[in-house]
Structure formats: structure tokens, C-alpha cells
Design a protein around this motif. Structure first.
Motif, mmCIF file in Angstrom:
data_model
loop_
_atom_site.group_PDB
_atom_site.id
_atom_site.type_symbol
_atom_site.label_atom_id
_atom_site.label_comp_id
_atom_site.label_asym_id
_atom_site.label_seq_id
_atom_site.Cartn_x
_atom_site.Cartn_y
_atom_site.Cartn_z
ATOM 1 N N ALA A 1 0.852 -1.145 0.025
ATOM 2 C CA ALA A 1 0.074 0.086 -0.141
ATOM 3 C C ALA A 1 0.927 1.340 0.238
ATOM 4 O O ALA A 1 1.960 1.405 1.041
ATOM 5 C CB ALA A 1 -0.880 -0.132 1.319
ATOM 6 N N PHE A 2 0.829 2.241 -0.864
ATOM 7 C CA PHE A 2 1.476 3.391 -1.167
ATOM 8 C C PHE A 2 0.829 4.486 -0.561
ATOM 9 O O PHE A 2 -0.516 4.749 -0.810
ATOM 10 C CB PHE A 2 1.905 3.748 -2.593
ATOM 11 C CG PHE A 2 2.739 2.773 -3.019
ATOM 12 C CD1 PHE A 2 3.909 2.710 -3.205
ATOM 13 C CD2 PHE A 2 2.007 1.441 -3.874
ATOM 14 C CE1 PHE A 2 4.656 1.751 -3.937
ATOM 15 C CE2 PHE A 2 2.844 0.347 -4.556
ATOM 16 C CZ PHE A 2 4.137 0.627 -4.407
ATOM 17 N N MET A 3 1.158 4.960 0.611
ATOM 18 C CA MET A 3 0.412 5.653 1.550
ATOM 19 C C MET A 3 0.762 7.289 1.163
ATOM 20 O O MET A 3 1.919 7.542 0.608
ATOM 21 C CB MET A 3 1.030 5.727 2.937
ATOM 22 C CG MET A 3 0.740 4.334 3.454
ATOM 23 S SD MET A 3 -0.800 3.557 3.427
ATOM 24 C CE MET A 3 -1.536 4.394 4.557
ATOM 25 N N ALA A 4 -0.108 8.107 1.419
ATOM 26 C CA ALA A 4 0.112 9.611 0.958
ATOM 27 C C ALA A 4 -0.518 10.534 2.053
ATOM 28 O O ALA A 4 -1.299 10.028 2.795
ATOM 29 C CB ALA A 4 -0.311 10.131 -0.460
ATOM 30 N N THR A 5 0.041 11.783 1.974
ATOM 31 C CA THR A 5 -0.715 12.603 2.912
ATOM 32 C C THR A 5 -0.948 14.030 2.058
ATOM 33 O O THR A 5 -0.531 14.028 0.797
ATOM 34 C CB THR A 5 0.242 13.215 4.089
ATOM 35 O OG1 THR A 5 1.375 13.726 3.638
ATOM 36 C CG2 THR A 5 0.706 12.057 4.853
ATOM 37 N N SER A 6 -1.575 15.016 2.620
ATOM 38 C CA SER A 6 -1.824 16.163 1.774
ATOM 39 C C SER A 6 -0.439 16.829 1.220
ATOM 40 O O SER A 6 -0.539 17.612 0.337
ATOM 41 C CB SER A 6 -2.541 17.247 2.517
ATOM 42 O OG SER A 6 -1.721 17.586 3.848
ATOM 43 N N THR A 7 0.695 16.532 1.986
ATOM 44 C CA THR A 7 1.748 17.064 1.324
ATOM 45 C C THR A 7 2.664 16.187 0.400
ATOM 46 O O THR A 7 3.820 16.448 -0.164
ATOM 47 C CB THR A 7 3.044 17.568 2.524
ATOM 48 O OG1 THR A 7 2.943 16.350 3.374
ATOM 49 C CG2 THR A 7 2.117 18.518 3.413
ATOM 50 N N GLY A 8 2.160 14.903 0.245
ATOM 51 C CA GLY A 8 2.874 14.186 -0.885
ATOM 52 C C GLY A 8 2.602 12.533 -0.208
ATOM 53 O O GLY A 8 2.351 12.166 0.694
ATOM 54 N N PRO A 9 3.741 11.835 -0.850
ATOM 55 C CA PRO A 9 4.039 10.398 -0.530
ATOM 56 C C PRO A 9 4.585 10.321 0.925
ATOM 57 O O PRO A 9 5.401 11.085 1.192
ATOM 58 C CB PRO A 9 5.050 9.953 -1.565
ATOM 59 C CG PRO A 9 5.033 10.854 -2.900
ATOM 60 C CD PRO A 9 4.433 12.006 -2.081
ATOM 61 N N SER A 10 3.923 9.264 1.570
ATOM 62 C CA SER A 10 4.527 8.978 2.894
ATOM 63 C C SER A 10 4.928 7.762 3.380
ATOM 64 O O SER A 10 4.876 7.248 4.606
ATOM 65 C CB SER A 10 3.567 9.502 3.950
ATOM 66 O OG SER A 10 2.259 8.795 3.870
ATOM 67 N N GLY A 11 5.323 6.800 2.447
ATOM 68 C CA GLY A 11 5.714 5.575 2.694
ATOM 69 C C GLY A 11 5.059 4.654 1.964
ATOM 70 O O GLY A 11 3.993 4.807 1.508
#
Length: 83
Positions: free
Chosen positions: A52-62
């Protein structure tokens, strides 16, 4: 990580697909899911490695990687183990 049925998993197990569910906007969220390894254990069991490629409002997160086992119960496929 929440396990969901992807088009690849549906094709491998003979399931029909459905629209992606809405998970809300909690951060981080799953941006993309990739099945990297699929192994048929027997006629009623499949094992998958899922990324699972995770993201936040600022971009990729791991990336979160898990092993998932899917078992046929009656006419339904269910996640039976999620490690």
C-alpha cells in the motif's frame, strides 16, 4: 492497513469487482495498492503480498507491505489472515 479486493485479486480468484470504497480523509491514506506476489495454496486459499503506497496532503508518506490470505467460504472469498 485495510485489505480490499483489487481488480488483480478479483481476476486471480474469479471474483467480480466493485467500485472502490470511500475511506474518508484520514492522514495518511492509501493512494495505491499493488499485489506483488500471489500464490495459490489450494482450491480455496490464496496468499498475497500486498503493498500500500501511502500519502498525505503534502505528498507520499511511505509504503506498507502486508501478507494477506484469502479463503473461499461457501460462495464468498474472505480475508482469513492479515499479517
Amino acid at each position: 492497513m485495510l485489505s480490499v479486493i483489487t481488480k488483480e485479486l478479483a481476476a486471480a480468484t474469479g471474483l467480480s469487482t466493485y467500485p472502490a470504497p470511500y475511506f474518508g480523509v484520514s492522514s495518511p491514506w492509501v493512494e495505491q495498492v499493488e499485489i506483488t506476489v500471489g500464490t495459490k495454496v489450494d482450491d480455496k486459499t490464496w496468499r498475497y503480498t500486498v503493498k500500500a503506497f501511502m500519502a498525505t496532503s503534502t505528498g507520499p508518506s511511505g509504503v506498507d507491505t502486508q501478507n494477506v490470505e484469502v479463503t473461499k467460504v461457501g460462495n464468498e472469498w474472505r480475508v482469513s489472515k492479515n499479517k
